[in-house]
Design a protein around this motif. Structure first.
Motif, short mmCIF file in Angstrom:
data_model
loop_
_atom_site.label_atom_id
_atom_site.label_comp_id
_atom_site.label_asym_id
_atom_site.label_seq_id
_atom_site.Cartn_x
_atom_site.Cartn_y
_atom_site.Cartn_z
N ILE A 51 -19.04 12.29 18.03
CA ILE A 51 -17.86 11.96 17.12
C ILE A 51 -16.64 12.92 17.75
O ILE A 51 -15.78 12.92 17.11
N VAL A 52 -16.65 13.47 18.78
CA VAL A 52 -15.56 14.35 19.28
C VAL A 52 -14.39 13.50 19.66
O VAL A 52 -14.56 12.49 20.43
N PRO A 53 -13.19 13.76 19.20
CA PRO A 53 -12.24 12.66 19.46
C PRO A 53 -11.55 13.06 20.65
O PRO A 53 -11.65 14.25 21.47
N SER A 54 -11.30 11.85 21.36
CA SER A 54 -10.66 11.99 22.98
C SER A 54 -9.16 12.43 22.63
O SER A 54 -8.54 12.47 21.49
N LYS A 55 -8.37 12.62 23.89
CA LYS A 55 -7.22 12.67 23.96
C LYS A 55 -6.40 11.68 23.46
O LYS A 55 -5.20 11.69 22.80
N ASP B 100 -5.82 9.97 6.60
CA ASP B 100 -6.87 10.45 7.35
C ASP B 100 -7.19 9.35 8.67
O ASP B 100 -6.90 8.07 8.48
N HIS B 101 -7.75 9.74 9.60
CA HIS B 101 -8.23 9.14 10.70
C HIS B 101 -9.89 9.57 10.87
O HIS B 101 -10.03 10.80 10.94
N VAL B 102 -10.70 8.80 10.44
CA VAL B 102 -12.15 8.94 10.43
C VAL B 102 -12.74 8.30 11.60
O VAL B 102 -12.67 7.18 11.89
N ILE B 103 -13.42 9.06 12.61
CA ILE B 103 -14.29 8.50 13.66
C ILE B 103 -15.64 8.37 13.04
O ILE B 103 -16.11 9.40 12.60
N ILE B 104 -16.20 7.17 13.22
CA ILE B 104 -17.71 6.95 12.91
C ILE B 104 -18.54 6.72 13.88
O ILE B 104 -18.60 6.05 15.00
N ASP C 271 -23.38 6.59 14.24
CA ASP C 271 -24.31 6.60 13.30
C ASP C 271 -25.01 7.82 12.60
O ASP C 271 -25.70 8.68 13.37
N GLY C 272 -24.64 8.09 11.49
CA GLY C 272 -25.06 9.18 10.64
C GLY C 272 -24.15 10.45 10.86
O GLY C 272 -24.26 11.44 10.14
N LEU C 273 -22.94 10.18 11.66
CA LEU C 273 -22.10 11.14 11.75
C LEU C 273 -20.48 10.76 11.47
O LEU C 273 -20.44 9.61 11.69
N TYR C 274 -19.76 11.68 11.21
CA TYR C 274 -18.17 11.31 11.31
C TYR C 274 -17.36 12.35 11.48
O TYR C 274 -17.99 13.62 11.27
N TYR C 275 -16.19 12.06 12.11
CA TYR C 275 -14.99 13.33 12.24
C TYR C 275 -14.11 12.80 11.44
O TYR C 275 -13.46 11.75 11.48
N SER C 276 -13.58 13.83 10.62
CA SER C 276 -12.31 13.49 9.86
C SER C 276 -11.01 14.36 10.48
O SER C 276 -11.04 15.44 10.48
N TYR C 277 -10.06 13.80 10.73
CA TYR C 277 -8.82 14.50 10.99
C TYR C 277 -8.13 15.23 10.13
O TYR C 277 -7.67 16.34 10.21
N HIS C 278 -8.40 14.80 8.96
CA HIS C 278 -7.80 15.44 7.70
C HIS C 278 -8.69 16.70 7.25
O HIS C 278 -8.26 17.79 7.12
N ALA D 45 0.83 -1.06 0.01
CA ALA D 45 0.07 -0.31 0.02
C ALA D 45 0.76 1.04 -0.03
O ALA D 45 1.88 1.13 0.53
N THR D 46 0.41 2.44 -0.58
CA THR D 46 1.08 3.67 -0.48
C THR D 46 0.47 4.59 0.23
O THR D 46 1.07 5.80 0.68
N ILE D 47 -0.90 4.45 0.53
CA ILE D 47 -1.80 5.30 1.24
C ILE D 47 -2.59 4.67 2.29
O ILE D 47 -3.05 3.46 2.11
N LEU D 48 -2.60 5.08 3.26
CA LEU D 48 -3.29 4.46 4.53
C LEU D 48 -4.21 5.43 5.38
O LEU D 48 -4.18 6.77 5.62
N VAL D 49 -5.50 4.75 5.62
CA VAL D 49 -6.57 5.39 6.28
C VAL D 49 -6.87 4.62 7.51
O VAL D 49 -6.94 3.50 7.16
N VAL D 50 -7.07 5.13 8.61
CA VAL D 50 -7.77 4.52 9.77
C VAL D 50 -8.78 4.73 10.11
O VAL D 50 -9.23 6.01 9.91
N CYS D 51 -9.98 4.10 10.87
CA CYS D 51 -10.97 4.46 11.18
C CYS D 51 -11.59 3.77 12.52
O CYS D 51 -11.25 2.62 12.48
N HIS D 52 -12.54 4.51 13.35
CA HIS D 52 -12.79 3.69 14.59
C HIS D 52 -14.27 4.36 14.97
O HIS D 52 -14.47 5.20 14.30
#
Length: 229
Positions: free
Chosen positions: A185-189, A211-215, A217-224, A171-178
């Motif tokens: 969708i507010v990220p924790s420390k 990116d790191h995408v937090i998922i 139901d119906g919403l998401y948060y994108s670090y990018h 792979a050359t590109i990596l995305v993580v999500c949880h």
């Protein structure tokens, strides 16, 4: 008198199964690939030599091999019904593969597309799961892997596993999500710390951490999208 060596006594680099394992299927001849399928030859004749004889009989043309009947294959000493059926089944699979269109890999170049791709897997979970999406340079999905799962509010992630999987998949590109089962969708420390650690590891390995995408139901948060990676 020189006793002929069977495949089992060949140098490991010359044994078809080991050769495929270590060098990939492209490194094997047609006879070697077919030898793996039939498993054995006859006394004094290896499986590879047996398949070389069969292929010579059809001018080394796999298309011609696939048109042979079970009875025609069984005319060769060492080819019984089971081996003949195995050979023809392999030829048929090859034809069917040629007839099928390549699998379309989804393009995941935005957080919205990542969310839509992963939402169905994560919308109803009551515990956190952490996934990595491995992409090629065109942002098309190579592989998706669940790295870890945990409790209601946290999950333990080993960054070494993420990097290892990316390297193994070329792979050359990596995305993580949880997911956040709470619906927030507010990220924790801890999310922030993990994200920056993954980014650092990717930079070291010359992988693009998209990116790191937090998922939820119906919403998401994108670090990018938030300008944090």
């Amino acid at each position: 008198m020189n006793e002929k060596l069977t495949i089992a006594h060949w140098a490991e680099d010359d044994q078809p199964r080991e050769k495929l394992r270590d060098k990939g299927p492209h490194a094997l001849s047609n006879a070697e690939l077919l030898a793996i399928l039939i498993g054995s030859g006859t006394p004094g004749v290896s499986a590879v030599e047996l398949m070389q004889t069969v292929l010579n009989g059809c001018k080394n043309n796999l298309n011609s091999l696939g048109k042979m009947t079970i009875r025609q294959l069984m005319d060769y000493k060492g080819i019984g019904e089971a081996k003949a059926i195995t050979i023809l089944a392999a030829c048929e699979l090859g034809k069917r593969r040629q007839a099928e269109a390549p699998e379309e890999r989804p393009a995941l170049e935005t957080a919205t597309k990542v969310y839509r791709h992963m939402h169905a897997k994560m919308q109803d979970l009551d515990t956190e799961e952490f996934w990595v999406l491995l992409l090629n340079q065109s942002y098309r999905l190579i592989k998706e892997i669940k790295i870890a799962h945990g409790g209601i509010s946290e999950v333990t992630v080993d960054i070494r596993i993420i990097i290892r999987e990316a390297v193994l998949a070329n792979a050359t590109i990596l995305v993580v999500c949880h997911n956040h089962p709470s619906g927030s969708i507010v990220p924790s420390k801890a999310d922030d710390t993990l994200t920056y650690s993954i980014k650092k590891a990717c930079d070291l390995m010359r992988l693009h951490f998209m990116d790191h995408v937090i998922i939820a139901d119906g919403l998401y948060y994108s670090y990018h999208e938030e300008g944090k990676v």
